[in-house]
Design an enzyme around this catalytic site. Structure first.
Site, short mmCIF file in Angstrom:
data_model
loop_
_atom_site.label_atom_id
_atom_site.label_comp_id
_atom_site.label_asym_id
_atom_site.label_seq_id
_atom_site.Cartn_x
_atom_site.Cartn_y
_atom_site.Cartn_z
N ASP A 1 71.65 72.58 -10.85
CA ASP A 1 71.04 73.02 -12.12
C ASP A 1 69.64 72.43 -12.12
O ASP A 1 69.47 71.19 -12.14
CB ASP A 1 71.86 72.50 -13.30
CG ASP A 1 71.28 72.93 -14.64
OD1 ASP A 1 70.07 73.24 -14.72
OD2 ASP A 1 72.04 72.94 -15.63
N ASN B 1 63.65 79.85 -6.85
CA ASN B 1 63.90 81.19 -7.40
C ASN B 1 64.49 81.16 -8.81
O ASN B 1 64.29 82.10 -9.58
CB ASN B 1 64.85 81.93 -6.44
CG ASN B 1 65.46 83.16 -7.07
OD1 ASN B 1 64.82 84.21 -7.16
ND2 ASN B 1 66.69 83.05 -7.54
N TYR C 1 57.48 83.78 -21.37
CA TYR C 1 57.87 83.89 -19.95
C TYR C 1 56.63 83.97 -19.06
O TYR C 1 56.53 83.27 -18.05
CB TYR C 1 58.76 85.11 -19.78
CG TYR C 1 59.10 85.47 -18.35
CD1 TYR C 1 59.98 84.69 -17.61
CD2 TYR C 1 58.54 86.59 -17.74
CE1 TYR C 1 60.29 85.03 -16.30
CE2 TYR C 1 58.85 86.94 -16.44
CZ TYR C 1 59.72 86.16 -15.72
OH TYR C 1 60.03 86.49 -14.42
N LYS D 1 55.19 81.44 -16.07
CA LYS D 1 54.87 81.80 -14.69
C LYS D 1 53.40 81.46 -14.37
O LYS D 1 53.08 81.12 -13.23
CB LYS D 1 55.17 83.29 -14.45
CG LYS D 1 56.67 83.62 -14.51
CD LYS D 1 57.49 82.86 -13.46
CE LYS D 1 58.93 83.35 -13.39
NZ LYS D 1 59.75 82.64 -12.39
N THR E 1 67.61 93.45 -12.60
CA THR E 1 68.55 92.32 -12.52
C THR E 1 68.98 91.95 -13.94
O THR E 1 68.47 92.50 -14.93
CB THR E 1 67.89 91.08 -11.88
OG1 THR E 1 66.84 90.63 -12.75
CG2 THR E 1 67.34 91.33 -10.50
P1 NAI Z 1 68.79 86.79 -12.46
O1 NAI Z 1 69.01 86.48 -13.89
O2 NAI Z 1 69.67 87.77 -11.78
O3 NAI Z 1 68.82 85.46 -11.59
C1 NAI Z 1 68.30 84.24 -12.06
C2 NAI Z 1 69.02 83.13 -11.36
O4 NAI Z 1 68.52 81.87 -11.82
C3 NAI Z 1 70.53 83.15 -11.63
O5 NAI Z 1 71.23 82.84 -10.46
C4 NAI Z 1 70.67 82.04 -12.66
O6 NAI Z 1 71.98 81.46 -12.66
C5 NAI Z 1 69.62 81.07 -12.14
N1 NAI Z 1 69.28 80.03 -13.09
C6 NAI Z 1 68.82 80.15 -14.37
N2 NAI Z 1 68.66 78.94 -14.92
C7 NAI Z 1 69.01 78.03 -13.97
C8 NAI Z 1 69.07 76.62 -13.91
N3 NAI Z 1 68.76 75.86 -14.96
N4 NAI Z 1 69.44 76.04 -12.75
C9 NAI Z 1 69.77 76.78 -11.67
N5 NAI Z 1 69.78 78.12 -11.67
C10 NAI Z 1 69.40 78.73 -12.80
O7 NAI Z 1 67.27 87.25 -12.36
P2 NAI Z 1 66.31 87.58 -11.12
O8 NAI Z 1 65.53 88.74 -11.53
O9 NAI Z 1 67.07 87.63 -9.86
O10 NAI Z 1 65.34 86.32 -11.14
C11 NAI Z 1 65.03 85.53 -10.01
C12 NAI Z 1 63.60 85.06 -10.12
O11 NAI Z 1 62.72 86.18 -10.03
C13 NAI Z 1 63.27 84.37 -11.44
O12 NAI Z 1 62.46 83.24 -11.21
C14 NAI Z 1 62.48 85.43 -12.19
O13 NAI Z 1 61.60 84.88 -13.15
C15 NAI Z 1 61.75 86.09 -11.04
N6 NAI Z 1 61.23 87.41 -11.35
C16 NAI Z 1 62.07 88.45 -11.60
C17 NAI Z 1 61.54 89.69 -11.92
C18 NAI Z 1 62.40 90.87 -12.20
O14 NAI Z 1 61.84 91.94 -12.52
N7 NAI Z 1 63.74 90.76 -12.11
C19 NAI Z 1 60.08 89.93 -11.96
C20 NAI Z 1 59.30 88.77 -11.67
C21 NAI Z 1 59.86 87.57 -11.37
#
Ligand code: NAI
Length: 253
Positions: free
Chosen positions: A58, A85, A176, A180, A211
């Protein structure tokens, strides 16, 4: 000493992080699937073709970060790749806010409206979490012949783009996006302070990916969103302090 290169991906139990983990494992890296919930991480790791191990992590919990770093040292001795990530777009996940539209959620994050509690929580994960994990990983990265850190940022964090009146993400600039932008500042700062040691730190934007983060309103598949993080994670040598999109094109800070 482990022969494979070792990669730790935070928040790799689903979404873009899981795609990155799968791809790096396909390329022969040993992949550590960071997950807040160890059981979710184990399920994800079992679905990965290659050498994958779940690790409880975490990014907002220093004890969890320290324990994960200790485990990596004990079991693998070093880290070649860290992918920061893990991220959240709001303090409350979508599933706990039924009925809220994407637009309503984006509006609620605007800096004139957002509560400081919400802002702090987003920064805790996206900014301080990424930095805390990087700090804990540095001694392990220093054991690698080609250490690299990938920050999964976002194009919405580009202050240069948000300052352009015609930019499509401008109206959405909120808590958000600010987190970033702060992550980008940390990327530049880490790249500068680690340059002399050869530890490369780069930020990427996955694009707008479907996602849980955006209730699947994104338009790109996760495979597309993970592309540039994977490129940088696999690249031994190369630049530091860059910010690129899913096609590897430079995004202005
Ligand atoms: P998602 O919600 O599917 O995945 C996010 C992940 O981060 C999950 O595995 C969640 O459990 C984990 N997480 C959240 N808080 C946490 C914590 N305190 N400790 C450990 N893990 C934690 O979303 P996604 O889209 O896969 O996001 C991944 C990255 O990509 C993020 O940093 C997000 O900001 C970035 N991103 C996503 C975009 C999109 O359009 N989906 C666009 C730009 C950036």
């Amino acid at each position: 000493m482990h022969d494979n290169q070792i990669a730790l991906i935070t928040g790799a139990n689903k979404g873009i992080g899981l795609t990155i983990a799968k791809n790096l494992a396909e390329h022969g890296l040993t992949v550590l699937v960071g997950s807040r919930d160890l059981a979710n991480g184990e399920t994800a790791a079992q679905g990965i073709d290659g050498d994958a191990h779940a690790i409880q992590l975490d990014v907002t919990d220093q004890a969890s970060i320290t324990a994960a770093a200790d485990r990596v040292r004990d079991e693998f001795g070093r880290l070649d790749v860290l992918v920061n990530n893990a991220g959240i777009s709001h303090a409350t996940p979508w599933e706990e806010m039924p009925g809220n539209t994407f637009e309503e959620r984006a509006q609620s994050g605007q800096l004139s409206k957002v509560s400081l509690d919400e802002l702090r929580e987003i920064f805790d994960t996206n900014v301080f979490g990424a930095l805390a994990v990087t700090h804990a990983a540095l001694p392990l990265l220093r054991e690698s012949p080609s250490p690299r850190v990938v920050m999964v940022s976002s194009g919405v964090g580009s202050l240069a783009n948000a300052s352009q009146p015609g930019n499509r993400y401008r109206a959405m600039f909120g808590a958000y996006s600010a987190s970033k932008a702060a992550m980008n500042a940390i990327t530049v700062g880490l790249a500068i302070s680690l340059e002399s040691e050869g530890i490369r730190v780069n930020a990427i934007s996955p694009g707008f990916v479907a996602t849980d983060l955006n209730n699947h309103r994104g338009v790109l598949p996760v495979e597309e969103g993970g592309k540039d993080a994977i490129r940088l994670a696999l690249q031994e040598g190369g630049p530091t302090g860059t910010f690129t999109d899913q096609d590897g094109e430079t995004i202005p800070w």
